[in-house]
Design an enzyme around this catalytic site. Sequence first.
Site, short mmCIF file in Angstrom:
data_model
loop_
_atom_site.label_atom_id
_atom_site.label_comp_id
_atom_site.label_asym_id
_atom_site.label_seq_id
_atom_site.Cartn_x
_atom_site.Cartn_y
_atom_site.Cartn_z
CG HIS A 284 -2.12 -1.00 0.80
ND1 HIS A 284 -2.08 -2.32 1.15
CD2 HIS A 284 -3.24 -0.83 0.04
CE1 HIS A 284 -3.14 -2.93 0.65
NE2 HIS A 284 -3.87 -2.05 -0.02
NE ARG B 207 -11.09 -1.15 -0.49
CZ ARG B 207 -9.84 -1.47 -0.81
NH1 ARG B 207 -9.62 -2.44 -1.66
NH2 ARG B 207 -8.83 -0.81 -0.30
CB CYS C 171 -10.30 -1.67 -8.66
SG CYS C 171 -10.58 -2.83 -7.32
CD GLU D 146 -9.82 -7.62 -2.01
OE1 GLU D 146 -8.83 -7.02 -2.45
OE2 GLU D 146 -10.55 -7.13 -1.13
NE ARG E 25 -6.28 0.74 -2.43
CZ ARG E 25 -5.83 0.73 -3.70
NH1 ARG E 25 -5.70 1.84 -4.37
NH2 ARG E 25 -5.49 -0.42 -4.27
CG ASN F 175 -3.23 -4.62 -6.04
OD1 ASN F 175 -2.83 -4.76 -7.18
ND2 ASN F 175 -3.69 -3.47 -5.57
CG ASP F 176 -5.42 -8.14 -1.18
OD1 ASP F 176 -4.34 -8.37 -0.62
OD2 ASP F 176 -6.13 -7.16 -0.89
NE ARG G 245 -1.16 -5.68 -1.61
CZ ARG G 245 -2.36 -5.15 -1.75
NH1 ARG G 245 -3.45 -5.84 -1.45
NH2 ARG G 245 -2.50 -3.92 -2.19
C1 PEP Z 1 -6.57 -5.19 -4.58
O1 PEP Z 1 -6.35 -6.00 -3.68
O2 PEP Z 1 -6.28 -5.38 -5.77
C2 PEP Z 1 -7.20 -3.89 -4.28
C3 PEP Z 1 -7.57 -3.07 -5.24
O3 PEP Z 1 -7.34 -3.55 -2.98
P1 PEP Z 1 -6.10 -3.07 -2.09
O4 PEP Z 1 -4.92 -2.89 -2.99
O5 PEP Z 1 -6.49 -1.82 -1.42
O6 PEP Z 1 -5.92 -4.21 -1.13
MG MG Z 2 -7.27 -5.72 -1.76
#
Ligand code: PEP
Ligand code: MG
Length: 584
Positions: free
Chosen positions: A208, A352, A522, A451, A315, A474-475, A485
């Site tokens: 993040h 979200r 996203c 995710e 977010r 991402n997750d 990550r």
């Molecule tokens: C993701 O996990 O791809 C996502 C968009 O949420 P975050 O990156 O905030 O966990």
């Molecule tokens: Mg996520």
Amino acid sequence: MTFALHGLAVARGIAIGRAVLVASSRLDVAHYFIEAGQVGEEIARVRASRNAVIEEVRRLRADMPRDAPPELDALLDVHLMLLQDETLVSGVKHWIADRLYNGEWALTAQLEVISRQFDEMEDPYLRERKADLEQVVERILRHMRGVASPVAPPTAPRRRTQQDLLLGDTVDVPVVLIAHDLSPADMLQFKKSVFAGFVTDVGGKTSHTAIVARSMDIPAVVGARSASHLVQQDDWVIIDGDAGVVIVDPSPIILAEYGFKQRQGALERERLARLRHTPAVTLDGQKIELLANIEGPDDAPAALKAGAAGVGLFRSEFLFMGRQGRLPDEDEQYDAYCRAVAGMQGLPVTIRTVDVGADKPLDRSLRDDAHLNPALGLRAIRWSLADPAMFRTQLRAILRAAAHGPVHLLVPMLAHGGEIRQTLALIDQARGELDARGVAHGPVQVGAMIEIPAAALAVGMFLRYFDFLSIGTNDLIQYTLAIDRADESVAHLYDPLHPAVLRLVADTIAACNAQGKPVSVCGEMAGDTAMTRLLLGLGLRSFSMHPSQILAVKQEVLRADTQRLATWAQAVLQAEDPAALMAQ
Ligand code: PEP
Ligand code: MG
């Protein structure tokens, strides 16, 4: 001597500037430049606080009870000595007079310099005096906090221009931040700061911290391992955010080369800016929705400026961070969501619900070290469902904001049918509470993030309950490949093109398209131009990313023919090594 450090490229572009090393514990200190005419005043402000602390320590010593342990007396002596130490005093003056740092920044900059000298000492007794120095500086800072600065931090920080470099060693040069680690909450603080780029020792590409860096649109490299030890305060540094390289103390030839690259980058950005009003339509006439990811209502202008068709991911957890555990109440959240809705001028805003935990602790001090696997623990919707009253507060605020414009509500990290039903019941309950209070609220489309691999595999169940889905790659990558990550030591295994990841993404898109339900991506994959053609080929028509990435992705869209890409994408999907087919 010139040397290079390698890390992970997270935010593109080149930054050239002097290094500012900030210890993690000192990130809360304000960093801004003062005017040249304010130097005297600022030095006097630090001096006054230092003198007040000297007085405080002297008083403590004088009032010490007779039976106090002699070590205490010796310790106060050391503190007095450090307070009057010439290296501290002259160093602070140097940072203020020669670099125009504000007093607090000057103090912490000099603390870093002296701390390193202590670290290098052979004698363990002397090495331990570093802790005393930190205490002494903390006392001065605390005193300064109580004394308002005559020099207010500028609301819009002055950015140093690259032409300043030509002037050599003047005060008027860009500064780049070098830190061991920065939490997402720290990053928010730096969002409006003077820094032209940053480097951290730790962190992964989709941590993040990296995500916020991308939203700041400044060059950044994370995972540069020992950068914060090898770079010295005030060193000249080049950050190559495209290649993930940090060059320290560059020679004039290297500087000239990177200065050239930097100008090329600026020209490219100007060229892309012309696409702002061009509709995002492919060669074969497919209309593509390009949405923005934002961290707060203040990001809405950047989203509009980039030509976003709305916000695909707000977010909301960033409203909850860095507040010493005091959560925003309903009105404060309502206000923030309304500002985002108003800021987007009638375009849809997807909010979200709070997604804290893992690498997004509420506070640096609350970092989740207590649990063995915080990424698998009580984060996101699990955290919200564990405190239904807190969750309903957020839901009411979102529903109220929906009375002022189009709002979608997006729920992170769902996996179980039970969680889905509980979440939807709480949304109904929140609406009922507003009705009972006679408070206005609006309609919302409710969506789920896909995710967790389990969610992707059970996409049919999600489609029965939700109006739309949004794939959080991402997750999804983190959980599919079992790769943290945020951990740079396994960053090389974090692979968006792994056949298993592509299969989950492709099947989710296909399932939504088959039912005519909106689906978007996203995660960072959506803003990666190397992935645009593949996602289009897999049938994706909605992408949500940082505003800074929208125009480059639009350029890819304008050059794409989705019918031809669909055949190629199926081949990529079947391949054992999809990366090998990506260049075709
Ligand atoms: C993701 O996990 O791809 C996502 C968009 O949420 P975050 O990156 O905030 O966990
Ligand atoms: Mg996520």
